[in-house]
Design a protein around this motif. Sequence first.
Motif, mmCIF file in Angstrom:
data_model
loop_
_atom_site.group_PDB
_atom_site.id
_atom_site.type_symbol
_atom_site.label_atom_id
_atom_site.label_comp_id
_atom_site.label_asym_id
_atom_site.label_seq_id
_atom_site.Cartn_x
_atom_site.Cartn_y
_atom_site.Cartn_z
ATOM 1 N N PHE A 32 44.915 100.489 39.200
ATOM 2 C CA PHE A 32 44.820 101.349 38.029
ATOM 3 C C PHE A 32 43.688 100.942 37.092
ATOM 4 C CE2 PHE A 32 49.317 101.454 39.395
ATOM 5 C CZ PHE A 32 49.327 102.776 39.820
ATOM 6 N N GLY A 33 42.822 100.063 37.571
ATOM 7 C CA GLY A 33 41.619 99.680 36.836
ATOM 8 C C GLY A 33 40.426 99.748 37.761
ATOM 9 N N ASP A 34 39.648 98.699 37.778
ATOM 10 C CA ASP A 34 38.464 98.631 38.628
ATOM 11 C C ASP A 34 38.669 97.559 39.690
ATOM 12 O OD1 ASP A 34 37.004 100.598 37.180
ATOM 13 O OD2 ASP A 34 36.572 99.109 35.634
ATOM 14 N N PRO A 35 38.935 97.941 40.933
ATOM 15 C CA PRO A 35 39.116 96.929 41.985
ATOM 16 C C PRO A 35 37.840 96.135 42.200
ATOM 17 C CG PRO A 35 39.031 99.150 42.927
ATOM 18 C CD PRO A 35 39.081 99.313 41.441
ATOM 19 N N THR A 36 38.010 94.862 42.567
ATOM 20 C CA THR A 36 36.856 94.021 42.855
ATOM 21 C C THR A 36 36.258 94.420 44.201
ATOM 22 O OG1 THR A 36 38.111 92.339 44.054
ATOM 23 C CG2 THR A 36 37.992 92.114 41.638
ATOM 24 N N PRO A 37 35.007 94.050 44.446
ATOM 25 C CA PRO A 37 34.425 94.333 45.761
ATOM 26 C C PRO A 37 35.254 93.747 46.904
ATOM 27 C CG PRO A 37 32.706 93.736 44.218
ATOM 28 C CD PRO A 37 34.000 93.506 43.506
ATOM 29 N N HIS A 38 35.830 92.550 46.694
ATOM 30 C CA HIS A 38 36.638 91.936 47.745
ATOM 31 C C HIS A 38 37.909 92.740 47.990
ATOM 32 C CE1 HIS A 38 38.450 88.963 50.317
ATOM 33 N NE2 HIS A 38 39.450 88.741 49.462
ATOM 34 N N GLU A 39 38.560 93.200 46.926
ATOM 35 C CA GLU A 39 39.768 94.008 47.091
ATOM 36 C C GLU A 39 39.462 95.306 47.825
ATOM 37 O OE1 GLU A 39 42.057 92.448 43.029
ATOM 38 O OE2 GLU A 39 40.815 94.267 43.007
ATOM 39 N N ARG A 40 38.347 95.944 47.479
ATOM 40 C CA ARG A 40 37.983 97.181 48.167
ATOM 41 C C ARG A 40 37.658 96.916 49.634
ATOM 42 N NH1 ARG A 40 34.874 98.300 43.494
ATOM 43 N NH2 ARG A 40 32.986 97.823 44.673
ATOM 44 N N ALA A 41 36.961 95.824 49.899
ATOM 45 C CA ALA A 41 36.602 95.497 51.288
ATOM 46 C C ALA A 41 37.861 95.271 52.121
ATOM 47 C CB ALA A 41 35.700 94.271 51.326
ATOM 48 N N LEU A 80 41.383 106.782 46.772
ATOM 49 C CA LEU A 80 40.012 106.658 47.262
ATOM 50 C C LEU A 80 39.221 105.583 46.534
ATOM 51 C CD1 LEU A 80 39.068 110.418 47.812
ATOM 52 C CD2 LEU A 80 39.782 108.719 49.509
ATOM 53 N N LYS A 81 39.581 105.259 45.279
ATOM 54 C CA LYS A 81 38.813 104.252 44.556
ATOM 55 C C LYS A 81 38.926 102.874 45.201
ATOM 56 C CE LYS A 81 40.822 103.952 40.412
ATOM 57 N NZ LYS A 81 41.118 103.343 39.083
ATOM 58 N N MET A 82 39.952 102.691 46.090
ATOM 59 C CA MET A 82 40.099 101.414 46.774
ATOM 60 C C MET A 82 39.255 101.349 48.041
ATOM 61 S SD MET A 82 42.118 99.181 45.310
ATOM 62 C CE MET A 82 42.885 98.159 46.567
ATOM 63 N N VAL A 83 38.637 102.450 48.414
ATOM 64 C CA VAL A 83 37.838 102.477 49.635
ATOM 65 C C VAL A 83 36.422 102.025 49.334
ATOM 66 C CG1 VAL A 83 36.971 103.920 51.508
ATOM 67 C CG2 VAL A 83 39.256 104.339 50.569
ATOM 68 N N ASP A 84 35.918 101.116 50.149
ATOM 69 C CA ASP A 84 34.555 100.594 50.000
ATOM 70 C C ASP A 84 33.600 101.572 50.660
ATOM 71 O OD1 ASP A 84 32.281 99.141 49.695
ATOM 72 O OD2 ASP A 84 33.006 97.349 50.742
ATOM 73 N N ALA A 85 32.964 102.394 49.835
ATOM 74 C CA ALA A 85 32.047 103.404 50.363
ATOM 75 C C ALA A 85 30.747 102.763 50.804
ATOM 76 C CB ALA A 85 31.786 104.476 49.315
#
Length: 576
Positions: free
Chosen positions: A434-443, A571-576
């Motif tokens: 519900f905020g800004d996931p870190t690059p590691h979390e998205r990966a 979708l915000k959790m997906v590393d585009a």
Amino acid sequence: PRSERAGEVMAPPTCDLDALVELLKEAQVSAFIVGSEDSHMSEYVPACHERRAYVSGFTGSAGTALITTTEHGHMLWTDGRYWTQAVAQLPASFTLMRAGEPTVPDMEDWLATSLPAGSRVGVDARFLSANAAMKLQRRLTQAGVELVALDPRNPVDALWGAARPAEPLGAATTHPLELAGEPVGAKVAAVQAALSSASPPARCVLLPALDEVAWLLNVRGADVDFNPVFLAYAAVDVDSGAHLFVDPRKVDDALRAHLGEGVTLHAYDAFNGFVAEAAARGGLQADLNVLNWSAYRAAGGGVTDAASVVARSKAVKNAAELRGIREAHVRDGAALTSFLAWLERAVAAAARGEREPVTECSASEELERRRARMAGHVAPSFPTIAGYGPNGAVIHYRPEEGSCATIGTDAPFLLDSGAQYRDGTTDITRTLHFGDPTPHERACFTRVLQGHVALAGAVFPEHTLGSRLDALARTALWSCGLDYNHGTGHGVGAFLNVHEGPQGIGFRKRHHEMGFVEGMTTSNEPGYYEEGGFGIRIENICVCVPAETPHRFAGRKFLGFDTVSFAPIQLKMVDA
């Protein structure tokens, strides 16, 4: 009651272990095995059978405690799903044995190598499967150690005394034919035909599994939380038909009329006597991973280990069951999707100070309220797993009021939940930020999603074992050195247990595992967990359906999965 807070699961009060050790000394045993099971080898058990939790404080659904009278103290074996929970819950007198780790011996080997020859190991034979008992007995005999059955004088029950919860007496009710899809007589006749055509032919099959009893007889119950089953045994004989062993207080006139003359009723405690008589006639079979050692001993060992024909039939859903499953998932998806939209708004409003914070408990309660408004809703299908941040890394975490975490905007939130509806059983997991996931979390999330998609889109020959499909869900994680310590998929009942076999998807081959055929269900739930950090899991339920392929090698039928769960993936959790 146990309590949990971020990253920690606090232990409940346990029994007087010193007093238990004295009882074991009186019984002249050096160790006593306390498992998680009831007499039916159930995953979820009534409170009166939660002996392992009583002696150890560990409340996970899988694990075995070993109480010893020696200098070794006490131990608990459990798998990777529960290590974090067990570390927090076990008292100091216990050692956690991390089952599956290369350097950790299994319990059989530990007993055989740690106890001197001439020692005795005690067990309540009612709560250990016949196969597990015989395997343990063989290993101990090699070391000169004796396995002894202490039932019915279970020392844990003797210590628990009047504080032990009473045996449940939930009502047993009929499951309508329009939902069951097949009458009891037809199911029993199919079992009899399968017994007669077996090689060699069998005369009688024992059915100790509660969900098999419920499915065969089109009856549901309320003896076990989260599972609409009732405490009973069943058997099918080629000559005398079906037999039901149940507390007569559960059988009212309506149920008696439903069962009819084709089902002979017996008292619950008459099962072992029936087993002994059936064994004397010969041709008796059962799944010895489910039949308890007490019943096997009553048969004098005269029971052939065989895959349950009822478990296999139950796993392949008929048209009515599939229709109910799909319709239940539509309603469940509507409830979950409306909840996720509410949760996103509520967490954002709380972050702005416009409303009270949302906790893991209040979120779980709101989700249950929304599901309860759906037609046919009965109850949750398992305790909701609602883990924010570090709690999400505890694979089977369950929040408690007063100590649960507040859901914020700086970590992922893992929500694994499900419901029992009159026409189907659901189980679904979503992980959100519900905020800004870190690059590691998205990966990490993206790797889990890639594995989920790979399995969902798989095409494979009929009868392929789930253990051969498991790598599809892990390959994306493996490619960057990640993995998870649980299975990838399990069957799901039709208004029955949320976990069922004999099919499954995992890295270990199951006992009597059955390859996938059209009409089976499975979950698809890869994940990733960082202890003390976060957890990620994405889960849907799928139905096994025919796949359209341009070719059919050697005339084989090919299958795929049709996802029946409905809820958005963030979708915000997906590393585009």
